[in-house]
Write an enzyme that holds these catalytic residues in place. Sequence first.
Site, PDB file in Angstrom:
ATOM      1  N   HIS A  12       0.871  -1.170   0.000  1.00  0.00           N
ATOM      2  CA  HIS A  12       0.000   0.000   0.000  1.00  0.00           C
ATOM      3  C   HIS A  12       0.914   1.229   0.000  1.00  0.00           C
ATOM      4  O   HIS A  12       2.156   1.089  -0.003  1.00  0.00           O
ATOM      5  CB  HIS A  12      -0.939  -0.026   1.214  1.00  0.00           C
ATOM      6  N   GLY A  47       1.893   3.153   2.182  1.00  0.00           N
ATOM      7  CA  GLY A  47       2.885   3.191   3.258  1.00  0.00           C
ATOM      8  C   GLY A  47       4.170   2.473   2.836  1.00  0.00           C
ATOM      9  O   GLY A  47       5.283   2.987   3.029  1.00  0.00           O
ATOM     10  N   HIS A  48       4.025   1.295   2.247  1.00  0.00           N
ATOM     11  CA  HIS A  48       5.216   0.567   1.780  1.00  0.00           C
ATOM     12  C   HIS A  48       5.988   1.399   0.749  1.00  0.00           C
ATOM     13  O   HIS A  48       7.224   1.414   0.748  1.00  0.00           O
ATOM     14  CB  HIS A  48       4.815  -0.742   1.094  1.00  0.00           C
ATOM     15  N   GLN A 105       6.543 -15.949  12.293  1.00  0.00           N
ATOM     16  CA  GLN A 105       6.066 -14.857  13.159  1.00  0.00           C
ATOM     17  C   GLN A 105       4.553 -14.892  13.348  1.00  0.00           C
ATOM     18  O   GLN A 105       3.988 -14.009  13.983  1.00  0.00           O
ATOM     19  CB  GLN A 105       6.537 -13.492  12.649  1.00  0.00           C
ATOM     20  N   ASP A 152       4.200  -0.371  13.352  1.00  0.00           N
ATOM     21  CA  ASP A 152       4.654  -1.495  14.169  1.00  0.00           C
ATOM     22  C   ASP A 152       5.743  -0.961  15.096  1.00  0.00           C
ATOM     23  O   ASP A 152       6.928  -1.289  14.959  1.00  0.00           O
ATOM     24  CB  ASP A 152       5.162  -2.625  13.275  1.00  0.00           C
ATOM     25  N   GLN A 179       7.779  -3.444  17.137  1.00  0.00           N
ATOM     26  CA  GLN A 179       8.716  -4.155  16.258  1.00  0.00           C
ATOM     27  C   GLN A 179       9.968  -3.313  16.010  1.00  0.00           C
ATOM     28  O   GLN A 179      11.096  -3.821  16.053  1.00  0.00           O
ATOM     29  CB  GLN A 179       8.001  -4.455  14.941  1.00  0.00           C
ATOM     30  N   VAL A 197       1.871   6.120   7.887  1.00  0.00           N
ATOM     31  CA  VAL A 197       1.163   6.693   6.731  1.00  0.00           C
ATOM     32  C   VAL A 197      -0.314   6.348   6.907  1.00  0.00           C
ATOM     33  O   VAL A 197      -0.660   5.181   7.158  1.00  0.00           O
ATOM     34  CB  VAL A 197       1.715   6.130   5.403  1.00  0.00           C
ATOM     35  N   SER A 221      -2.438  -0.469   6.437  1.00  0.00           N
ATOM     36  CA  SER A 221      -2.000  -1.808   6.800  1.00  0.00           C
ATOM     37  C   SER A 221      -2.499  -2.766   5.728  1.00  0.00           C
ATOM     38  O   SER A 221      -3.612  -2.593   5.204  1.00  0.00           O
ATOM     39  CB  SER A 221      -2.625  -2.199   8.156  1.00  0.00           C
TER      40      SER A 221
HETATM   41  O1  PAF Z   1       6.516  -5.524   9.362  1.00  0.00           O
HETATM   42  C1  PAF Z   1       6.504  -6.538   8.633  1.00  0.00           C
HETATM   43  O2  PAF Z   1       5.908  -6.556   7.541  1.00  0.00           O
HETATM   44  C2  PAF Z   1       7.226  -7.797   9.094  1.00  0.00           C
HETATM   45  O3  PAF Z   1       7.079  -7.994  10.457  1.00  0.00           O
HETATM   46  C3  PAF Z   1       8.707  -7.843   8.673  1.00  0.00           C
HETATM   47  C4  PAF Z   1       9.506  -6.725   9.334  1.00  0.00           C
HETATM   48  C5  PAF Z   1       8.816  -7.718   7.168  1.00  0.00           C
HETATM   49  C6  PAF Z   1       9.330  -9.165   9.112  1.00  0.00           C
HETATM   50  O4  PAF Z   1       8.688 -10.246   8.513  1.00  0.00           O
END
Ligand code: PAF
Length: 281
Positions: free
Chosen positions: A34, A36-37, A61, A150, A153, A176, A185
């Site tokens: 999206h 944000g990326h 994860q 995140d 994270q 964003v 997201s």
């Molecule tokens: O934020 C994310 O999309 C994931 O947690 C990441 C950092 C790519 C690790 O898989």
Amino acid sequence: MEIIRTPAEMTAWANQVLADGQTIGLVPTMGFFHAGHLCLMRKAREKADRTVVSLFVNPIQFGVNEDLARYPRDFSRDSQLAEAEGVDVLFAPEAQAMYPPEASTRVIVSGVTEGLCGASRPGHFAGVATVVAKLFHIIKPHCAVFGRKDFQQLTVLERMVADLNWDVEIIGHPIVREEDGLAMSSRNVYLSAQERQTALCLFRAIGHARRRVRTGLVEAKVLLLEVEALLQQEAVTIEYVSLVDQATLQPQAVLRKGTVLAMAIQVGATRLIDNDNLFDD
Ligand code: PAF
């Protein structure tokens, strides 16, 4: 843009770039891009000579009852978007290449992984730290860009590189948001139109908290009650509402510079998180 599928080929590319004296910026992602990326990709391009985006839905994860199987994917759209952003390499390995059957190492960061999302997602941050550590070894970046949505994270990964003396600059990019304030997201696609409206309570809560701080409120427990009451006006289940220090993630009794409002709620079947550093401009 090159698409690379194996860790060995990815490292060969990185070694060549480093031998040419160039720097590498990495954007680790799980795809389904999206806006944000795309901002993270632009940031990486600004910071380094060459940009690598990793696209890997990291199985370790996800908890057993989480959304690994239905996590949204669209490789061809993602690769077009990354290419349009001027990304040099899209690294998209298979799960078996990242985790061969004999793999038995996990990177465990303690302390900052225990509260907030870590409390309800055991093993999640070990999965994140492990995959990011692997990506750093495979891609050898000078810097790596992560979204502040995140927020825990980001703190965990900052802790990991500091603790392991890892020479990678971790860059946190501001959240964003959609025009109406919903934090972007990949999981927002799970929301129905009604749930999408309900989810806006997170942004309203942030607005309320910011106003209260601006007018001089210092007692965290008062603000917590107010934010909880505001969220409870909607059909959501609160997982947590916390006021924590941005570096230690420890709950704060007194609101002050560095205090972050962090929230996780369930809207229908979708878990959403949001946060705000209340004293930032
Ligand atoms: O934020 C994310 O999309 C994931 O947690 C990441 C950092 C790519 C690790 O898989």
